[in-house]
Design an enzyme around this catalytic site. Structure first.
Site, PDB file in Angstrom:
ATOM      1  N   ASP A  79       0.811  -1.230   0.000  1.00 30.59           N
ATOM      2  CA  ASP A  79       0.000   0.000   0.000  1.00 30.59           C
ATOM      3  C   ASP A  79       0.845   1.283   0.000  1.00 30.59           C
ATOM      4  OD1 ASP A  79      -2.958  -0.676   0.283  1.00 30.59           O
ATOM      5  OD2 ASP A  79      -2.125  -1.931   1.869  1.00 30.59           O
ATOM      6  N   ASP A  91      -0.841   8.468   4.319  1.00 27.05           N
ATOM      7  CA  ASP A  91      -1.066   7.886   5.644  1.00 27.05           C
ATOM      8  C   ASP A  91       0.137   7.898   6.587  1.00 27.05           C
ATOM      9  OD1 ASP A  91      -3.832   7.335   5.342  1.00 27.05           O
ATOM     10  OD2 ASP A  91      -3.272   5.768   3.925  1.00 27.05           O
ATOM     11  N   ARG A 123       1.311  -1.719   7.087  1.00 27.62           N
ATOM     12  CA  ARG A 123       1.711  -0.410   6.576  1.00 27.62           C
ATOM     13  C   ARG A 123       2.622   0.333   7.536  1.00 27.62           C
ATOM     14  NH1 ARG A 123      -2.469   3.171   3.744  1.00 27.62           N
ATOM     15  NH2 ARG A 123      -0.428   3.900   3.110  1.00 27.62           N
ATOM     16  N   ARG A 164      -7.865   2.764  12.441  1.00 25.73           N
ATOM     17  CA  ARG A 164      -6.425   2.973  12.222  1.00 25.73           C
ATOM     18  C   ARG A 164      -5.838   4.060  13.132  1.00 25.73           C
ATOM     19  NH1 ARG A 164      -5.210   1.641   6.758  1.00 25.73           N
ATOM     20  NH2 ARG A 164      -6.501  -0.119   6.155  1.00 25.73           N
ATOM     21  N   HIS A 198     -11.279   5.985   6.502  1.00 26.42           N
ATOM     22  CA  HIS A 198     -10.595   7.176   7.005  1.00 26.42           C
ATOM     23  C   HIS A 198     -11.550   8.375   6.976  1.00 26.42           C
ATOM     24  CE1 HIS A 198      -6.531   5.341   5.635  1.00 26.42           C
ATOM     25  NE2 HIS A 198      -6.496   5.403   6.956  1.00 26.42           N
ATOM     26  N   CYS A 203      -5.238  10.146  -0.872  1.00 28.25           N
ATOM     27  CA  CYS A 203      -4.336   9.112  -0.333  1.00 28.25           C
ATOM     28  C   CYS A 203      -3.014   9.037  -1.096  1.00 28.25           C
ATOM     29  CB  CYS A 203      -4.987   7.738  -0.420  1.00 28.25           C
ATOM     30  SG  CYS A 203      -6.690   7.673   0.082  1.00 28.25           S
TER      31      CYS A 203
HETATM   32  N1  GLY Z   1      -5.504   0.122   0.852  1.00 24.62           N
HETATM   33  C1  GLY Z   1      -5.323   1.302   1.567  1.00 24.62           C
HETATM   34  C2  GLY Z   1      -5.395   1.071   3.013  1.00 24.62           C
HETATM   35  O1  GLY Z   1      -6.212   0.281   3.426  1.00 24.62           O
HETATM   36  O2  GLY Z   1      -4.656   1.594   3.786  1.00 24.62           O
END
Ligand code: GLY
Length: 258
Positions: free
Chosen positions: A63, A69, A88, A136, A166, A253
């Site tokens: 990602d 992010d 991530r 998240r 998000h 993003c």
């Molecule tokens: N695919 C982007 C995310 O879920 O962070």
């Protein structure tokens, strides 16, 4: 108004097809098409009077093209986040090296465990930042973020998320007090002072538009949103993001704008 001078993007890697997805927009991304769409995205940004720094693909992180992010970049400081998605979390390391080319050491801040925060949950409206509390981004991450921002003279408020990945999945600021809102954000009291442009449910994905120096980039294929943004007087560029949508990714993003 020229607000942003720089943009950072990262080329999508081949493992993009393994990226996290909720399955809301089904299908497996076509990598070659994703690359072409990324080319168009970079071209659109370049038309907005910013210098685009293009980072190479990073196969370690499927990602990693979603550079928004792992960091939040402001006029006064850079905040390296602590992404809540385990796959991530390590994206911050190499991105920070690039961010250090733009910000002095003493203006680089970090969100640390047990706090988690992802930039997709952060919406900058002038000197105020809205932060979504999501799967998240947790309470401790928001606490650290607010404390850091306060040291730089910014304010911050939390927005509870119900359905979306998000915050900026469903609400985005276009400057000039204009706010694109969809779904759960339409009636939220947090945004009562803004001029709200309500996105029809069938075009909810296009709530994620980006304002870059008086041009608004709109995802291709959303006529009602396109018309609404045009009628506000902005210059508009459309970019097809169909392959990123399959991974719940949108226009915001894919870049850091600062
Ligand atoms: N695919 C982007 C995310 O879920 O962070």
């Amino acid at each position: 108004m020229k607000k942003f001078n720089n943009v950072i993007v990262r080329r999508p890697c081949r493992r993009l097809v393994e990226g996290i997805t909720s399955g809301l927009y089904p299908g497996r991304p076509d990598y070659e098409l994703a690359l072409k769409q990324h080319d168009s995205y970079i071209k659109a940004l370049a038309q907005c009077g910013v210098r685009v720094t293009v980072l190479p693909a990073d196969e370690a992180f499927p990602d990693s093209c979603f550079v928004e992010d792992p960091a939040v970049l402001t006029e006064r400081c850079a905040i390296i986040t602590n992404p809540g998605a385990a796959s991530r979390n390590g994206e911050t390391v190499s991105l920070e090296k690039t961010i250090r080319l733009f910000y002095p050491e003493e203006r680089i801040e970090h969100i640390t465990s047990p706090g988690t925060l992802e930039g997709g949950d952060v919406m900058m409206c002038g000197d105020h930042f809205f932060v979504g509390r999501s799967e998240r981004t947790n309470e401790e991450g928001i606490r650290q973020f607010a404390q850091t921002l306060a040291r730089y003279g910014y304010t911050c408020s939390e927005v509870a998320l119900e359905h979306v990945l998000h915050l900026k999945t469903g609400v985005n600021y276009l400057e000039n007090n204009n706010l694109l809102v969809s779904g759960e954000f339409i009636d939220k009291a947090d945004f009562r002072d803004y001029r709200k442009i309500v996105i029809p449910e069938e075009e909810a994905y296009a709530a994620n538009c980006i304002w870059v120096n008086d041009t608004v980039i709109v995802p291709e294929g959303y006529p009602a949103v396109l018309e609404a943004v045009r009628s506000l007087g902005y210059d508009v560029i459309t970019v097809d993001t169909s392959e990123y949508r399959k991974l719940d990714g949108g226009l915001s993003c894919l870049s850091l704008r600062f």
